[in-house]
Design a protein around this motif. Structure first.
Motif, PDB file in Angstrom:
ATOM      1  N   UNK A   1     -15.307 -43.173  40.456  1.00 42.75           N
ATOM      2  CA  UNK A   1     -14.648 -42.326  41.085  1.00 42.75           C
ATOM      3  C   UNK A   1     -13.522 -41.664  39.363  1.00 42.75           C
ATOM      4  N   UNK A   2     -13.793 -42.829  38.822  1.00 42.06           N
ATOM      5  CA  UNK A   2     -13.164 -42.273  37.576  1.00 42.06           C
ATOM      6  C   UNK A   2     -13.844 -41.563  36.084  1.00 42.06           C
ATOM      7  N   UNK A   3     -13.579 -41.127  35.239  1.00 38.28           N
ATOM      8  CA  UNK A   3     -14.273 -40.219  34.504  1.00 38.28           C
ATOM      9  C   UNK A   3     -15.052 -41.033  33.246  1.00 38.28           C
ATOM     10  N   UNK A   4     -16.217 -40.806  33.316  1.00 35.01           N
ATOM     11  CA  UNK A   4     -16.767 -41.602  32.264  1.00 35.01           C
ATOM     12  C   UNK A   4     -16.112 -42.342  30.869  1.00 35.01           C
ATOM     13  N   UNK A   5     -15.395 -40.824  30.903  1.00 34.61           N
ATOM     14  CA  UNK A   5     -14.849 -41.566  29.152  1.00 34.61           C
ATOM     15  C   UNK A   5     -13.838 -42.238  29.100  1.00 34.61           C
ATOM     16  N   UNK A   6     -12.872 -43.059  30.210  1.00 34.80           N
ATOM     17  CA  UNK A   6     -11.791 -43.109  30.971  1.00 34.80           C
ATOM     18  C   UNK A   6     -12.513 -44.753  30.648  1.00 34.80           C
ATOM     19  N   UNK A   7     -13.416 -44.761  31.683  1.00 37.25           N
ATOM     20  CA  UNK A   7     -14.036 -46.165  31.851  1.00 37.25           C
ATOM     21  C   UNK A   7     -14.739 -46.938  30.572  1.00 37.25           C
ATOM     22  N   UNK A   8     -15.991 -46.385  29.867  1.00 34.68           N
ATOM     23  CA  UNK A   8     -15.887 -46.547  28.643  1.00 34.68           C
ATOM     24  C   UNK A   8     -14.698 -46.829  27.419  1.00 34.68           C
ATOM     25  N   UNK A   9     -13.839 -46.266  27.655  1.00 34.07           N
ATOM     26  CA  UNK A   9     -12.519 -46.149  26.674  1.00 34.07           C
ATOM     27  C   UNK A   9     -12.189 -47.965  27.149  1.00 34.07           C
ATOM     28  N   UNK A  10     -12.328 -47.545  28.472  1.00 30.70           N
ATOM     29  CA  UNK A  10     -11.518 -49.377  29.009  1.00 30.70           C
ATOM     30  C   UNK A  10     -12.681 -50.248  28.203  1.00 30.70           C
TER      31      UNK A  10
END
Length: 245
Positions: A14-23
């Motif tokens: 659901x969330x953008x890849x960039x946001x998940x990679x950061x997390x």
């Protein structure tokens, strides 16, 4: 163009890849170096050194290290290349915190600055750097073409691009051995040490999906780079790409 690794995300669809990679990198930052060197059996240090050596004939004075992580590559590049300035950027505050601590203890006199930046939207002016490097981070880009285009934009004419990335061997018996390593050993050890159940399943999945060899070289040419050359190391476990603007 959409690449397969761009659709692989660490935690959910659901969330953008960039946001998940950061997390994800915030989560694993404290154990990242231990896991990185353990899972590569230390060979990654030699690969990094070889990548930096490819820049030495060009003596770059202004260097940008993209997806700098915990700063290992940036520190080594500053020591070997002796540039006037080196900027290491990353999405993850957790990784940058580790990098800044290393700078204090290992290279306080080095001309390195670490900053949080999105590689798809770099804040630097056109033609700002003599060299741009990416060590083991480009497969995490949410948009590969856009990231490559941004790095091209901030390179000066004649400036050098160096990318080194983990890749999946294609031939027997390394192909089969790598499958066991990436699907069994890496997720198990990663889960135990990092306490992140999904990070070390995501990372090998992107290694397998990332465009490799001539496909990646063609991608670099299409984006606008020239004099693109690639070199495989250790039976195809890692690949070095060099190019210029």
């Amino acid at each position: 163009m959409t690449y397969k690794q761009e659709t692989i995300k660490p935690y959910n669809d659901n969330e953008a890849k960039g946001k998940q990679v950061e997390q994800m990198f915030d989560n694993i930052a404290p154990s990242y170096d231990l896991l990185n060197h353990t899972l590569s059996f230390g060979i990654d240090r030699r690969w990094r050194r070889t990548a930096i050596e490819s820049l030495m004939p060009y003596a770059p004075k202004r260097v940008l290290d993209v997806a700098t992580g915990t700063g290992d590559f940036a520190l080594l590049a500053a020591q070997m290349l002796q540039p006037e300035s080196l900027v290491g950027i990353d999405l993850s505050d957790g990784m940058l915190q580790v990098a800044r601590e290393k700078l204090k203890t290992q290279g306080e006199a080095l001309p390195i600055t670490f900053a949080k930046e999105d590689c798809l939207h770099l804040s630097f002016p056109d033609n700002s750097f003599d060299a741009v490097t990416v060590a083991y981070g480009i497969r995490n880009f949410e948009d590969l073409d856009k990231g490559l285009g941004e790095m091209l934009r901030v390179l000066r004419p004649g400036g050098r691009l160096v990318i080194i990335e983990l890749t999946a061997p294609a031939r027997f018996p390394m192909k089969q051995g790598f499958w066991l390593y990436s699907h069994v050993l890496m997720p198990t050890v990663g889960r135990i040490i990092s306490h992140d159940k999904k990070a070390y399943s995501y990372l090998p999945a992107t290694m397998e999906a990332f465009p490799q060899g001539e496909v990646m070289a063609d991608t670099l040419r299409r984006v606008g780079y020239r004099d693109v050359v690639f070199r495989r190391f250790t039976f195809g476990l890692s690949t070095l790409y060099t190019a210029c603007k």
